[in-house]
Design a protein around this motif. Structure first.
Motif, PDB file in Angstrom:
ATOM      1  N   ARG A  44       0.953  -1.186   0.080  1.00  0.00           N
ATOM      2  CA  ARG A  44      -0.546   0.262   0.173  1.00  0.00           C
ATOM      3  C   ARG A  44       0.684   1.346   0.145  1.00  0.00           C
ATOM      4  N   GLY A  45       1.893   0.857  -0.034  1.00  0.00           N
ATOM      5  CA  GLY A  45       2.856   1.908  -0.268  1.00  0.00           C
ATOM      6  C   GLY A  45       3.180   2.995   1.162  1.00  0.00           C
ATOM      7  N   PHE A  46       3.677   2.247   2.159  1.00  0.00           N
ATOM      8  CA  PHE A  46       4.299   2.448   3.572  1.00  0.00           C
ATOM      9  C   PHE A  46       5.092   1.663   4.003  1.00  0.00           C
ATOM     10  N   THR A  47       6.627   2.867   4.829  1.00  0.00           N
ATOM     11  CA  THR A  47       7.406   1.785   4.883  1.00  0.00           C
ATOM     12  C   THR A  47       6.647   1.117   6.372  1.00  0.00           C
ATOM     13  N   VAL A  48       7.506   0.393   6.340  1.00  0.00           N
ATOM     14  CA  VAL A  48       7.788  -1.073   7.623  1.00  0.00           C
ATOM     15  C   VAL A  48       8.839  -1.466   7.919  1.00  0.00           C
ATOM     16  N   GLU A  49       9.077  -1.615   9.518  1.00  0.00           N
ATOM     17  CA  GLU A  49       9.780  -2.226  10.010  1.00  0.00           C
ATOM     18  C   GLU A  49       9.406  -3.472  10.682  1.00  0.00           C
ATOM     19  N   ARG A  50      10.110  -4.389  10.754  1.00  0.00           N
ATOM     20  CA  ARG A  50       9.990  -5.225  11.233  1.00  0.00           C
ATOM     21  C   ARG A  50      10.799  -5.540  12.766  1.00  0.00           C
ATOM     22  N   ARG A  51      10.527  -6.388  13.487  1.00  0.00           N
ATOM     23  CA  ARG A  51      10.968  -7.056  14.799  1.00  0.00           C
ATOM     24  C   ARG A  51      10.486  -8.192  15.468  1.00  0.00           C
ATOM     25  N   GLU A  52      11.297  -9.739  16.294  1.00  0.00           N
ATOM     26  CA  GLU A  52      10.987 -10.537  16.095  1.00  0.00           C
ATOM     27  C   GLU A  52      11.106 -10.619  17.217  1.00  0.00           C
ATOM     28  N   TYR A  53      10.606 -11.334  18.515  1.00  0.00           N
ATOM     29  CA  TYR A  53      10.905 -11.549  19.891  1.00  0.00           C
ATOM     30  C   TYR A  53      10.495 -13.570  19.807  1.00  0.00           C
ATOM     31  N   PRO A  54      11.314 -13.432  21.131  1.00  0.00           N
ATOM     32  CA  PRO A  54      12.102 -13.073  21.431  1.00  0.00           C
ATOM     33  C   PRO A  54      13.514 -13.154  20.041  1.00  0.00           C
ATOM     34  N   VAL A  55      14.669 -12.955  20.420  1.00  0.00           N
ATOM     35  CA  VAL A  55      15.975 -12.597  19.348  1.00  0.00           C
ATOM     36  C   VAL A  55      16.616 -13.706  20.198  1.00  0.00           C
ATOM     37  N   TYR A  56      16.789 -14.756  19.841  1.00  0.00           N
ATOM     38  CA  TYR A  56      17.254 -16.182  20.555  1.00  0.00           C
ATOM     39  C   TYR A  56      18.866 -16.311  19.942  1.00  0.00           C
ATOM     40  N   GLU A  57      19.252 -15.723  18.317  1.00  0.00           N
ATOM     41  CA  GLU A  57      20.351 -15.479  17.997  1.00  0.00           C
ATOM     42  C   GLU A  57      21.564 -14.949  18.378  1.00  0.00           C
ATOM     43  N   LYS A  58      21.248 -13.906  18.904  1.00  0.00           N
ATOM     44  CA  LYS A  58      22.347 -12.082  19.152  1.00  0.00           C
ATOM     45  C   LYS A  58      21.437 -11.974  20.331  1.00  0.00           C
ATOM     46  N   GLY A  59      22.738 -11.353  20.993  1.00  0.00           N
ATOM     47  CA  GLY A  59      22.648 -10.354  21.892  1.00  0.00           C
ATOM     48  C   GLY A  59      22.849 -11.055  23.498  1.00  0.00           C
ATOM     49  N   PHE A  60      22.332 -10.329  24.178  1.00  0.00           N
ATOM     50  CA  PHE A  60      23.099 -11.467  25.545  1.00  0.00           C
ATOM     51  C   PHE A  60      21.944 -11.787  26.209  1.00  0.00           C
ATOM     52  N   PHE A  61      20.520 -11.279  26.148  1.00  0.00           N
ATOM     53  CA  PHE A  61      19.421 -11.932  26.797  1.00  0.00           C
ATOM     54  C   PHE A  61      18.540 -12.778  26.000  1.00  0.00           C
ATOM     55  N   GLY A  62      18.504 -12.929  24.710  1.00  0.00           N
ATOM     56  CA  GLY A  62      17.605 -13.438  24.159  1.00  0.00           C
ATOM     57  C   GLY A  62      18.063 -15.006  24.028  1.00  0.00           C
ATOM     58  N   PRO A  63      19.265 -15.172  23.575  1.00  0.00           N
ATOM     59  CA  PRO A  63      20.032 -16.605  23.888  1.00  0.00           C
ATOM     60  C   PRO A  63      19.722 -17.021  25.446  1.00  0.00           C
ATOM     61  N   GLY A  79       7.367 -14.876  38.427  1.00  0.00           N
ATOM     62  CA  GLY A  79       6.964 -14.489  37.099  1.00  0.00           C
ATOM     63  C   GLY A  79       7.624 -13.241  37.065  1.00  0.00           C
ATOM     64  N   LYS A  80       7.938 -12.504  38.237  1.00  0.00           N
ATOM     65  CA  LYS A  80       8.146 -11.317  37.471  1.00  0.00           C
ATOM     66  C   LYS A  80       9.754 -11.716  37.406  1.00  0.00           C
ATOM     67  N   SER A  81      10.570 -12.376  37.353  1.00  0.00           N
ATOM     68  CA  SER A  81      11.981 -12.596  37.349  1.00  0.00           C
ATOM     69  C   SER A  81      12.111 -13.213  35.440  1.00  0.00           C
ATOM     70  N   MET A  82      10.992 -14.002  34.860  1.00  0.00           N
ATOM     71  CA  MET A  82      11.072 -14.634  33.485  1.00  0.00           C
ATOM     72  C   MET A  82      10.675 -13.512  33.023  1.00  0.00           C
ATOM     73  N   ALA A  83       9.555 -12.351  33.330  1.00  0.00           N
ATOM     74  CA  ALA A  83       9.301 -11.309  32.666  1.00  0.00           C
ATOM     75  C   ALA A  83      10.506 -10.374  32.502  1.00  0.00           C
ATOM     76  N   LEU A  84      11.428 -10.250  33.183  1.00  0.00           N
ATOM     77  CA  LEU A  84      12.379  -9.516  33.636  1.00  0.00           C
ATOM     78  C   LEU A  84      13.111  -9.503  31.847  1.00  0.00           C
ATOM     79  N   TRP A  85      13.616 -11.650  32.042  1.00  0.00           N
ATOM     80  CA  TRP A  85      14.515 -11.719  31.171  1.00  0.00           C
ATOM     81  C   TRP A  85      13.758 -11.437  29.435  1.00  0.00           C
ATOM     82  N   PHE A  86      12.520 -11.483  29.574  1.00  0.00           N
ATOM     83  CA  PHE A  86      11.769 -11.359  28.273  1.00  0.00           C
ATOM     84  C   PHE A  86      11.365  -9.546  27.748  1.00  0.00           C
ATOM     85  N   ALA A  87      12.059  -8.523  29.057  1.00  0.00           N
ATOM     86  CA  ALA A  87      12.058  -7.498  28.768  1.00  0.00           C
ATOM     87  C   ALA A  87      13.095  -6.541  27.886  1.00  0.00           C
ATOM     88  N   LEU A  88      13.785  -7.338  28.865  1.00  0.00           N
ATOM     89  CA  LEU A  88      15.426  -7.383  28.307  1.00  0.00           C
ATOM     90  C   LEU A  88      16.074  -7.373  26.617  1.00  0.00           C
TER      91      LEU A  88
END
Length: 222
Positions: free
Chosen positions: A29-48, A67-76
């Motif tokens: 439709r002519g829009f510019t689009v950026e994509r992100r997917e989570y978790p990011v398992y393959e890079k960084g510190f927190f996703g793996p 729950g709060k501890s696990m939520a923090l990992w996903f948020a990070l």
């Protein structure tokens, strides 16, 4: 200003297919689009590390962490990945976002009887980490039995190998997740439900994609 759309659903609900379809349809439709997917398992510190929790690779499965501890990992994981986010496109389309965190870290067996952490999760990710706020969460509603059959078809994935992770393997977790998503959708005006099944059968990917665009138009996002 960039509009943020988050794709949500229980495991095996076809999120990734619709995530890609939506980005493609918006671009068409002519829009510019950026994509992100989570978790990011393959890079960084927190996703793996999230992947190791989900696969029980180190003997501490995600469904046994409070729950709060696990939520923090996903948020990070999201915070780390979004460090380079500039917000210079018409749309940011995200496959799993803050709502997933609020749902899944509050419906495991160890969470029963504990206070709901949805408000805490949104405060953590939006107010503390300053992640971009979603204009709309799209929840793709699928019966857990059919979703579980889709999970079995996923094949090899680097973070977990063959088979499902500790959340995917639990039909009770998936059922409670679906119920929680629907309950939040009744409470919040930033969640829209997309029905993926009709008469007990998955609708086609094209039909669901068309329904997605209709919902976005109805909500004033398009």
């Amino acid at each position: 200003m960039t509009k943020v759309i988050a794709i949500e659903g229980i495991d095996g609900s076809g999120k990734t297919v619709q995530f890609k379809r939506l980005a493609e349809n918006l671009a068409a439709r002519g829009f510019t689009v950026e994509r992100r997917e989570y978790p990011v398992y393959e890079k960084g510190f927190f996703g793996p590390q999230v992947g190791r929790f989900l696969s029980n690779a180190e003997g501490v499965p995600a469904d046994r962490v409070d729950g709060k501890s696990m939520a923090l990992w996903f948020a990070l994981d999201r915070w780390e990945d979004l460090q380079d986010y500039k917000g210079d496109t018409d749309f940011l389309v995200i496959n799993r976002y803050v709502l997933s965190n609020a749902v899944y870290q509050g419906i495991r067996d160890i969470d029963r009887g504990r206070p709901d952490i949805v408000d805490w999760v949104f405060e953590l990710e939006y107010e503390h980490f300053h992640l971009p706020k979603a204009d709309l969460f799209l929840f793709y509603d699928v019966a857990p039995v059919q979703a579980g059959q889709n999970v079995q078809k996923k094949g090899f994935r680097a973070y977990v190998g063959h088979g499902g992770d500790v959340y995917e393997q639990s039909e009770s977790i998936q059922q409670r997740a679906r119920e929680k998503y629907l309950a939040y959708a009744r409470r919040r005006d930033d969640i829209a439900v997309v029905q993926c099944m009709k008469d007990g059968v998955f609708q086609s990917a094209d039909a669901i994609a068309a329904q997605t665009l209709a919902v976005l138009e109805e909500k004033g996002i398009l």
